[in-house]
Design an enzyme around this catalytic site. Structure first.
Site, mmCIF file in Angstrom:
data_model
loop_
_atom_site.group_PDB
_atom_site.id
_atom_site.type_symbol
_atom_site.label_atom_id
_atom_site.label_comp_id
_atom_site.label_asym_id
_atom_site.label_seq_id
_atom_site.Cartn_x
_atom_site.Cartn_y
_atom_site.Cartn_z
ATOM 1 N N SER A 228 -15.612 5.659 -1.540
ATOM 2 C CA SER A 228 -15.694 5.707 -0.189
ATOM 3 C C SER A 228 -17.292 5.468 0.200
ATOM 4 O O SER A 228 -17.931 4.404 -0.201
ATOM 5 C CB SER A 228 -15.187 7.036 0.409
ATOM 6 O OG SER A 228 -14.940 6.982 1.812
ATOM 7 N N ASP B 206 -4.845 1.293 2.042
ATOM 8 C CA ASP B 206 -5.908 2.136 2.498
ATOM 9 C C ASP B 206 -6.183 1.753 4.062
ATOM 10 O O ASP B 206 -6.762 0.982 4.397
ATOM 11 C CB ASP B 206 -7.156 1.884 1.731
ATOM 12 C CG ASP B 206 -8.248 2.873 2.349
ATOM 13 O OD1 ASP B 206 -8.251 3.473 3.122
ATOM 14 O OD2 ASP B 206 -9.331 2.987 1.267
ATOM 15 N N HIS C 112 -6.570 5.440 0.279
ATOM 16 C CA HIS C 112 -7.681 5.487 0.049
ATOM 17 C C HIS C 112 -8.135 6.178 -1.085
ATOM 18 O O HIS C 112 -7.738 7.145 -1.732
ATOM 19 C CB HIS C 112 -8.502 6.534 1.273
ATOM 20 C CG HIS C 112 -9.933 6.569 1.356
ATOM 21 N ND1 HIS C 112 -10.484 5.181 1.181
ATOM 22 C CD2 HIS C 112 -10.886 7.317 1.168
ATOM 23 C CE1 HIS C 112 -11.918 5.656 1.412
ATOM 24 N NE2 HIS C 112 -12.039 6.772 1.341
#
Length: 626
Positions: A213, A350, A381
């Site tokens: 991320s 995601d 994710h």
């Protein structure tokens, strides 16, 4: 007197100890991977310390170059045996804690498109963490395999000086400075304002970065500087453009699960630094009474200069247009200096950091001739590549072991629908080289269900939907009859259909209002509402756009009622096998309850079916879809 045999025996023992003392502990490699070494697997003996690396920027207004807080974890043999090892480095804005989720922290989404809304709430972060340890991530995995692990807090977070900018230049230059220090080109200090230097005498000068991320964005940010010594990056679900994260083809759109979030919300969320007093750069000493109220500490200074000025003036929640502010936070624009090898990783489902983020960078890196690979899975994710795969990439580029990773004919590894994460299927590339663009046309059917076919049938007319954000996308997809969406489906598939690539849609529409949301879902029907439904069972992919940006992403124009506009845009990249017996459905609607703004219900979008079509990348082409 000792006998000669006894003396010889003693001499042999001494020589044996001397030889062993001269031996150094070294990494061990097997099948192209670094192995766990018992002598490195001693957490109680690992050397752990922190320092502050000086950068080339000043973003907290004190007239001094900002310093980044760094921690190091290394095998004790780097001290006792003079061992030098490569580094695996992860940086993050999250290590020192984040802001609380309080009421009003997100932007209000219930308003008409183009309207301004009241200011949101700005929570403060209570900083966590104590020196010398910033994070424990990556350590247990890589230190026993013969690596040194380094962490750093992003500018304006934790004990790192400066301002958080959420994609600004300092977030690229900060990790560059750390890598420069690891390679002997930058200075590190024992204290944030001290003068005692720290040297990375244990570093080979070869660095790999990874993270997930935001932590996966920073390796790319560092790589775009072209810094020497950064040999390989493995970004996992990275945000590669903050415009693409908070906007979609001109539309103000939230990331999945965070309705009403925008770049300034993320700024508040990560701003854990800057608690020390603000001393203006024009004066070495200043009385408290002379310090502006807005600048009682460096955190307040950053809030004023970054969040309340640069972001407020640049983010533009009114039009959603792409501008210089967003261009400066799009790493695709900065890739020219990049030379590090890259293994990209992402999930096709995601809906937070959507798969376009990884694909656009992977595509560009290939065009630049960089050594690249991509690992995709079918989940949400996060989700790094298998440890074995990461190991081979780090082993080759950091230890210099010839394991053939750069010569593999397959550049894409995709976890198929029924596969485990550690057992992806290898392909020559992504998109699948055998995928061909298949154009699908619409046949009428509203308010029920129309057709989606490879055969173009003229004079299908026009069909109208009425916007109502209170109905979720799932509800609309499952409805047999509704005026709040238009749905067009293929006949039941006679065989499995493999979609690989980036679907694209052209919608010819008119609106009875000057502005309207436009949302598109590609779904697999019938909808599987079982608790055991897989992430791939229902939603194939999605996309959103602002019809006001039909001509330009940088300049929108109000829609004229009765005038038709051609709106063409990409849906999110995908690689999925739709099973025989299913139907592929194209759903067109306006406000998407989970992602877009929520204007009052009632806007009408009229679609010209003859001027609307879907382009679908199908492995094997139209023959496999008929």
């Amino acid at each position: 007197m000792l006998k000669k045999t006894t003396l010889l025996f003693i001499l042999l023992i001494v020589l044996t100890f001397e030889v062993k003392a001269q031996e150094t502990t070294k990494p061990i490699f097997k099948d192209g991977e670094a192995q766990i070494v018992e002598a490195f697997s001693t957490p109680e003996k690992w050397v752990r310390h922190d320092l502050f690396v000086e950068t080339e920027f000043d973003t907290d207004g004190d007239g001094k170059l900002d310093r980044v807080h760094v921690d190091v974890t290394r095998p004790y043999q780097t001290d006792t045996e003079g061992l030098k090892l490569p580094v695996i480095y992860e940086s993050s804005p999250y290590y020192a804690g984040v802001a609380p989720d309080v009421d009003g922290v997100f932007w209000d989404v219930k308003h008409e498109l183009g309207d301004s809304v009241k200011e949101r709430v700005h929570p403060e972060v209570i900083r966590l963490g104590e020196r010398p340890i910033i994070s424990n991530s990556q350590i247990e995995k890589w230190v026993p395999r013969g690596y040194i692990v380094v962490h750093s807090s992003s500018p304006g977070t934790g004990l790192s000086q400066g301002s958080p900018t959420v994609g600004g230049d300092n977030e690229s230059l900060a990790p560059k400075a750390v890598i420069d220090w690891l390679c002997g080109r930058a200075k590190g200090y024992t204290e944030p304002y001290g003068t005692e230097e720290v040297k990375a005498f244990w570093s080979t000068g070869k660095v790999g970065m990874t993270g997930t991320s935001y932590n996966g964005t920073i390796p790319l940010a560092a790589a775009t500087t072209g810094v020497e010594g950064l040999e390989v990056i493995i970004p996992v679900a990275p945000n590669t453009s903050y415009y693409h994260y908070y906007r979609s083809n001109g539309l103000v759109r939230s990331p999945g699960g965070y309705l009403g979030e925008d770049i300034d919300v993320l700024y508040d969320y990560i701003h854990s630094g800057g608690e020390e007093a603000f001393i203006p750069k024009s004066k070495e000493k200043i009385n408290d009474a002379e310090i502006p109220k807005a600048f009682k500490n460096k955190r307040a200074y950053s809030n004023t200069m970054v969040r309340d000025t640069e972001m407020k003036n640049g983010m533009d929640r009114i039009t959603g247009d792409y501008n210089d502010f967003w261009a400066g936070r799009d790493y695709l624009n900065d890739m020219t200096p990049m030379k590090a090898a890259m293994l990209m990783s992402h999930g096709f489902n995601d809906w937070n950091v959507m798969p376009e983020h990884s694909y656009r960078i992977y595509k560009k890196a290939k065009e630049m001739g960089l050594e690249t690979g991509v690992y995709y899975h079918q989940y949400g994710h996060g989700g790094p590549p298998p440890v074995s795969m990461m190991n081979k990439w780090f082993t080759h580029y950091l230890h210099g072991i010839e394991n053939g990773i750069e010569n593999e004919s397959n550049k894409a590894w995709i976890v198929r629908e029924d596969d485990k994460m550690e057992a992806p299927t290898a392909y020559k590339d992504y998109p699948n080289p055998d995928a061909e663009a298949v154009i699908l046309h619409l046949t009428s059917g509203a308010p029920e269900i129309g057709g989606l076919t490879t055969t173009k049938t003229q004079k299908q007319g026009k069909e109208t939907l009425t916007d109502n954000y209170s109905f979720s996308g799932e509800t609309l997809a499952r409805a047999e009859i509704t005026s709040h969406r238009l749905l067009y489906v293929t006949p039941k598939l006679k065989k499995d259909v493999h979609i690989s690539g980036v679907p694209q849609i052209t919608v010819k529409l008119t609106s009875n209002k000057p502005a309207a949301n436009l949302s598109v879902w590609l779904v697999s029907l019938p909808w599987n509402d079982s608790r055991k439904a897989k992430t791939t069972d229902n939603i194939i992919t999605r996309g959103w756009a602002d019809p006001q940006n039909h001509k330009s992403l940088t300049e929108s124009e109000p829609l004229k009622p009765g005038k038709f506009y051609d709106v063409t845009f990409d849906l999110q990249p995908d690689d999925q096998i739709i099973k025989a017996g299913q139907q592929i459905g194209l759903m067109i609607f306006s406000s998407d309850k989970e992602y877009t703004l929520h204007p009052k219900p009632g806007a009408e979008l009229t679609i010209d079916l003859d001027g609307t079509h879907l382009t679908l990348p199908v492995v094997g082409g139209s023959e496999n879809l008929d």
